[in-house]
Design an enzyme around this catalytic site. Structure first.
Site, PDB file in Angstrom:
ATOM      1  CG  ASP A 314      -2.124   0.964   0.953  1.00 19.69           C
ATOM      2  OD1 ASP A 314      -2.020   1.813   0.033  1.00 19.69           O
ATOM      3  OD2 ASP A 314      -3.145   0.885   1.675  1.00 19.69           O
ATOM      4  CD1 TRP A 315       0.398   5.575  -3.670  1.00 12.81           C
ATOM      5  CD2 TRP A 315       0.073   3.367  -3.641  1.00 12.81           C
ATOM      6  NE1 TRP A 315       0.331   5.134  -4.978  1.00 12.81           N
ATOM      7  CE2 TRP A 315       0.132   3.794  -4.989  1.00 12.81           C
ATOM      8  CE3 TRP A 315      -0.107   2.007  -3.402  1.00 12.81           C
ATOM      9  CZ2 TRP A 315       0.012   2.923  -6.074  1.00 12.81           C
ATOM     10  CZ3 TRP A 315      -0.225   1.123  -4.482  1.00 12.81           C
ATOM     11  CH2 TRP A 315      -0.175   1.596  -5.785  1.00 12.81           C
TER      12      TRP A 315
END
Ligand code: NOJ
Length: 842
Positions: A314-315
């Site tokens: 995830d970012w």
């Protein structure tokens, strides 16, 4: 201990082979030491089980270390893709391999992530973009019904069709990887900010609809299934830098059985459906960050579930370098401070990192590119339809397919759940006078990029003030988040949001009806205490319940909206309430008021919100949605599952702990276990007709005999290629888990006056006690079928049962096992309304 801290694992190259001969000789000559140690090791799992009984009292949970990372090898239908990938990766330098494992800063497209490329060999890199409800933050796209809305439809073919159309839009825009669907969060806590992105607060429904979504999306692009795993709250989802210490992300602390039977369950169905990408989540799992958790990525995902694609972070969810790579992370997004200076390639050269792992990372990425035909000419150029700035000149790519229109409307219609309809107040019958109230009945006053920088395209955060917007930007907790949003809530906020070409608001659609019927319409969308025209045949009140990524909801109802409903109902004796709700919304402030005659949970219908609700209000169609969660009478009925875990409640507030000690009993299972009667139970929903159930027929095969076991492939230190040696293993793990063990049938008759669809549901109570008396094994959803039946007709529904549907996860044997005893079978209209009951025994 965090795996990150385990320096020996981080710096030791993971080489194959060991001096086994010497070890064996030593064992033979030290029997007195070896035998008791072996006995201890064999007993450990048992002790583990005993410990599980007590673990709810344990303060600390740790995640075991599972090295090395299983290599993708082309299982099942991935053989060709791996052959091509091996050929391509063998031509790459270490630096090129390193380069494709991370995101690069690319201002030329609006893609939320762009991976490194190897132009020399023809790999252009990937455009990765949000999300599961449609293409985000761009022009020329549709807003589909959100995950929870699709959950409320209980319609598998509609879920598939939605994903087919959506996937084609991603492709036309030049997106390689669609960042969805979401099957985590499952909805452990009622106020979860992202519960609306997933389908249901139930692993079975999530798994079935999620798998259909993967199949549909992957007709065109790669689906990135997220968020892996046990990501159940927004509060403390990311580390926060403080003055002295950094507060880490919340640790989801859970036992192996809860992991398998609840949080992992839907992911396994989506892997079985062939998902090409998985996104690891922000939270920690048993105190190790998800994107460096070797138990969940190596052991479970790539090991037990035999995942052949690649794992993307995830970012900014990556928090370590070699540890994350060794734990199974294959790609870091949107950039990586850990891998971006050729660190992986350099570590291979210095002997600190096993080359095999780097080759595997690159091979998994390139194999996925081939698996979904993106190597072929004809796949649009990277991000071609995704302008970085809609306010700057750009080529408009219309990604909308006119053929999607009827499906979009149907999705929007079927996710509405009618929960109250006294005196058959609905459907409306050519009303002479209608009054319409509520801030949710109309479109947003602004739907346009605002050009101010940070959020210039984030239309979904319109209802935030600028400080709140800045909080989101800086990853800080959002103070006083809004509980409602101005304008019709067709989608929630954050990365699951989307920006359609038009929004049909309820007021617009009802105005068009007024023209047809000659109805007089009065309206007030701003006052809290509107005046009410006495001749109104009905008063429609539109309110909403907003939720967004980044924060958990501050409550389950808001008094401003409740007061509006109560005010209207104090005068108007036919008050119809429609709630566009991004999650559970309580209604007890006014539900028993006899003047509130009808209530619809309208969820998040996408761009056709108004058109869809009008069809239901006017009876063009009978409502056919059913609740994919439980609505309690009061917030406290959810107990500790109402709100997020808070850092301040942990012994060490810089290491927030969240003990999932309710085990598998979340949502309706929690209500069953606690014997609390909700206001509206899971699976509940009314329609404009009535149905009768009869003829329960239970057909169970011999394969479902007691103690029949499916042993999961287990990955421990030592070998890297157990997958290829394990028969019957393919996408999703051991295939026999998905084999049929029989089916259950019932007959349903439409005994009313209009055609309607019924959502018939099968619940099973498995005859094994859960871990302790506090967490009894309750009935669980194990089948559903939606059928449209004409008045006077009847039909037979069949619920197929797979091995996994009647098995439990045995932590000692590390196997799915069919337990001995009597299984209770319940078939009916909701978890609490099951007119047909029976049993079968194993
Ligand atoms: C963070 C979100 O958690 C994830 O769902 C999303 O795909 C990425 N940001 C990219 O926007």
């Amino acid at each position: 201990m965090d795996e990150k801290d385990d320096i020996s694992h981080e710096s030791t190259p993971l080489v194959k082979g060991s001096p086994r001969g010497k070890f064996w000789h030593w064992c033979k000559t030290h029997k007195l030491i070896v035998i008791p140690v072996v006995v201890m090791i064999l007993l450990l799992p048992l002790l583990g089980l005993l410990a599980l009984n007590k673990q709810h009292a344990r303060a600390d949970y740790t995640s075991p270390i599972i090295y090395p990372s299983p290599q993708g090898y082309g299982a099942g239908n991935w053989t060709d893709a791996y052959t091509k990938a091996h050929a391509m990766v063998s031509e790459m330098t270490l630096e090129e391999m390193n380069n494709i494992t991370l995101g690069v800063v690319d201002g030329s497209t609006g893609c939320v992530g762009v991976s490194g490329s190897v132009p020399r060999l023809g790999f252009p890199g990937f455009c990765l973009h949000d999300a599961g409800n449609g293409v985000r933050n761009t022009d020329g796209v549709n807003a589909y019904a959100s995950g929870l809305h699709v959950g409320a439809t209980w319609n598998t073919s509609l879920a598939y069709e939605r994903a087919v159309f959506m996937g084609a839009e991603f492709k036309r825009k030049g997106v390689n990887v669609a960042l969805g669907p979401v099957v985590g969060p499952i909805g452990r806590i009622a106020e979860g900010g992202r519960n609306w992105e997933a389908f249901a607060a139930d692993p079975y429904l999530d798994g079935i609809l999620g798998a259909q979504s993967v199949r549909g999306l992957q007709q065109s692009v790669i689906a990135s299934v997220k968020h892996f795993v046990a990501y159940e709250q927004e509060t403390n989802r990311n580390p926060i830098a403080g003055e002295d210490n950094t507060t880490q992300s919340t640790s989801a602390n859970l036992d192996d059985q809860t992991m398998h039977e609840l949080y992992l369950w839907p992911f396994q169905d989506l892997m079985y459906a062939g998902a090409g990408c998985v996104m690891c989540s922000y939270n920690r799992i048993n105190n190790t960050y998800a994107c460096e958790n070797s138990k969940t990525m190596n052991g479970i995902l790539k090991g037990e579930l035999n995942f052949q694609g690649f794992v993307v972070s995830d970012w900014a969810g990556q928090h370590s370098g070699l540890s994350s790579a060794n734990a199974g992370l294959d790609m870091a997004m949107p950039t990586s401070g850990y891998w971006d200076k050729n660190q992986l390639a350099n570590a291979v050269n210095s002997g600190d990192f096993n080359k095999t792992r780097l080759v595997d990372m690159a091979t998994r990425i390139i194999a996925t590119w081939h698996q979904f035909g993106q190597n072929e000419t004809g796949f649009p150029a990277l991000g071609v339809g995704m302008p970085p700035d809609l306010l700057a000149p750009h080529n408009y790519t219309d990604a909308k397919d006119p053929a999607a229109r009827s499906s979009l409307l149907q999705q929007a219609i079927e996710g509405h759940v009618l929960v109250k309809n006294s005196n058959n107040s609905l459907p409306l019958n050519r009303p002479k006078v209608l009054s319409i109230f509520g801030y949710d009945a109309i479109s947003q006053s602004m739907y346009n990029p605002d050009g101010t920088g940070l959020f210039k395209q984030d239309w979904e955060v319109l209802s935030l003030n600028s400080q709140q917007g800045m909080d989101i930007g800086s990853n800080a907790p959002v103070e006083n988040p809004p509980q409602t949003a101005q304008g019709v809530l067709y989608v929630g906020g954050g990365s699951g949001s989307n920006t359609p070409a038009y929004i049909s608001a309820p007021y617009d659609a009802i105005q068009a009806r007024a023209y047809d019927d000659g109805t007089a319409i009065f309206s007030d969308f701003t006052s809290n205490e509107p005046a009410i025209v006495a001749s109104s045949d009905a008063c429609l009140v539109f309110i909403n319940e907003y939720a967004s990524e980044v924060w958990d909801r501050p409550g389950l109802a808001d008094s401003k909206s409740d007061n509006l409903v109560s005010h209207v109902a104090s005068t108007c004796n036919n008050t119809v309430v429609v709630i566009h709700n991004a999650g559970i919304r309580l209604v007890d402030a006014w539900i028993e008021n006899p003047n509130v005659t009808a209530v619809i949970f309208g969820h998040l219908p996408g761009q056709d919100a108004g058109r869809a609700v009008a069809q239901i209000l006017y009876g063009d169609v009978s409502p056919s949605g059913r609740l994919p969660y439980t609505v309690a009478k009061q917030a406290s009925d959810y107990g500790k599952l109402q709100s997020a875990c808070q850092a301040k409640d942990s012994k060490d507030p810089t290491s927030p702990q969240c003990n999932f000690d309710e085990g598998v009993n979340v949502d309706y299972r929690n209500f069953l276990a606690q014997k609390i009667r909700p206001r509206y139970e899971f699976g509940y929903g009314l329609t404009y007709t009535t149905f009768d159930y009869s003829n329960l027929n239970i057909k169970i095969n011999a394969t479902a005999s007691a103690n029949n076991t499916v042993l999961a492939p287990v990955y421990t230190n030592g070998t890297t290629d157990q997958n290829s040696k394990t028969d019957g293993v393919s996408n999703g793990g051991l295939q026999s888990l998905f084999d049929s063990v029989g089916s259950i049938q019932a007959t349903i008759a439409n005994t009313g006056k209009v055609a309607a669809a019924e959502v018939s549901q099968l619940y099973i109570q498995i005859p094994a006690s859960y871990l302790n008396a506090k967490n009894p094994r309750t009935q669980v959803l194990r089948g559903f079928q939606k059928v449209t039946i004409q008045p006077g007709d009847s039909t037979t529904v069949t619920f197929p049962l797979r091995f996994k549907d009647v098995a439990i996860w045995d932590v000692v044997r590390q196997a799915w096992v069919i337990p001995v005893g009597e299984f209770k079978v319940f078939v009916g209209k909701s978890v609490l309304d099951t007119p047909l009951e029976g049993t079968f025994s194993t």
